[in-house]
Scaffold this active site. Sequence first.
Site, short mmCIF file in Angstrom:
data_model
loop_
_atom_site.label_atom_id
_atom_site.label_comp_id
_atom_site.label_asym_id
_atom_site.label_seq_id
_atom_site.Cartn_x
_atom_site.Cartn_y
_atom_site.Cartn_z
N HIS A 117 0.86 -1.18 0.00
CA HIS A 117 0.00 0.00 0.00
C HIS A 117 0.90 1.23 0.00
O HIS A 117 1.58 1.52 0.98
CB HIS A 117 -0.90 0.00 1.23
CG HIS A 117 -1.75 1.24 1.34
ND1 HIS A 117 -2.72 1.56 0.42
CD2 HIS A 117 -1.73 2.24 2.25
CE1 HIS A 117 -3.29 2.70 0.78
NE2 HIS A 117 -2.71 3.14 1.88
N LYS A 165 -0.17 10.97 0.98
CA LYS A 165 0.71 10.41 -0.04
C LYS A 165 0.29 10.86 -1.44
O LYS A 165 1.12 11.34 -2.22
CB LYS A 165 0.70 8.87 0.03
CG LYS A 165 1.24 8.29 1.33
CD LYS A 165 1.34 6.78 1.27
CE LYS A 165 -0.02 6.11 1.16
NZ LYS A 165 -0.85 6.31 2.37
N ASP A 221 -1.63 4.15 -4.55
CA ASP A 221 -2.45 3.33 -3.66
C ASP A 221 -1.94 1.90 -3.50
O ASP A 221 -1.74 1.42 -2.40
CB ASP A 221 -3.92 3.30 -4.10
CG ASP A 221 -4.81 2.63 -3.07
OD1 ASP A 221 -4.78 3.08 -1.90
OD2 ASP A 221 -5.50 1.67 -3.41
N ARG A 269 17.12 13.63 14.39
CA ARG A 269 17.30 15.03 14.01
C ARG A 269 18.55 15.24 13.16
O ARG A 269 18.65 16.20 12.40
CB ARG A 269 17.37 15.92 15.26
CG ARG A 269 16.08 15.95 16.06
CD ARG A 269 16.24 16.82 17.30
NE ARG A 269 16.57 18.19 16.97
CZ ARG A 269 15.67 19.13 16.69
NH1 ARG A 269 14.39 18.82 16.70
NH2 ARG A 269 16.04 20.36 16.40
#
Length: 225
Positions: free
Chosen positions: A63, A84, A102, A166
């Site tokens: 997916h 997305k 998808d 980070r």
Amino acid sequence: IFKQKPPLVICSNGVNQKNKDLIFKWANEFETPVVFVDTKLSFITTTVGIYIAEHFAPEDFVHGSLVIINGIGVLIVGPSGIGKSEAVIELIQRGHMFVSDDSVIIKRIGNHFIGQSPKITKNILEARGLGLIDIKTIYGEKSIKDKTNIDLVIELKKDDQYNFDRLGNENYFYNILDGKIKKILIPVRLGRNTASLIEVATSLFISKNEGVDTFKEIQERIRND
């Protein structure tokens, strides 16, 4: 050979007429199709081998969305509703290529992962509020591609649900078909341009593959300060 009843016999260049007549004779007797091509045997075996390897390669469904950014096949994954498809639309508008939305079919051939769209959704993207969009019709032939190598996976996550790296010096991988693909995590929150972050992440991936490592460069500067 013809007694084995092959589905097809392919003959490379260099077959003289006498042997062609002999091959035709046995091919007709066993009702076997024959093709004579003006290419070398090595090219034929390579081409057929690649096709067979891809046809019978193990595959899985994922997916996500698949795009090509600056020549890099990027699989974008994340939970439903995270954005997305919206990011993919913006990437297409910036000139990048669309492969699938998808659902993505992934095949593994050796250490390579090939992604393509299911036939039923080929060239189609679904955007919330807009419905189904035919990318080929709206953006043209140059905006789409049938399949691509998957070089990088970008996983979108909500910013408040994960402790993100980070400094960008951690290595993440996407595990699939008993193999792994390099993965980058991107935090998503309201007001951030996800498409731009995906572009930057892909550029960073390319630069690291070319030997540029900003984190190591900072460490070197600290040591030399």
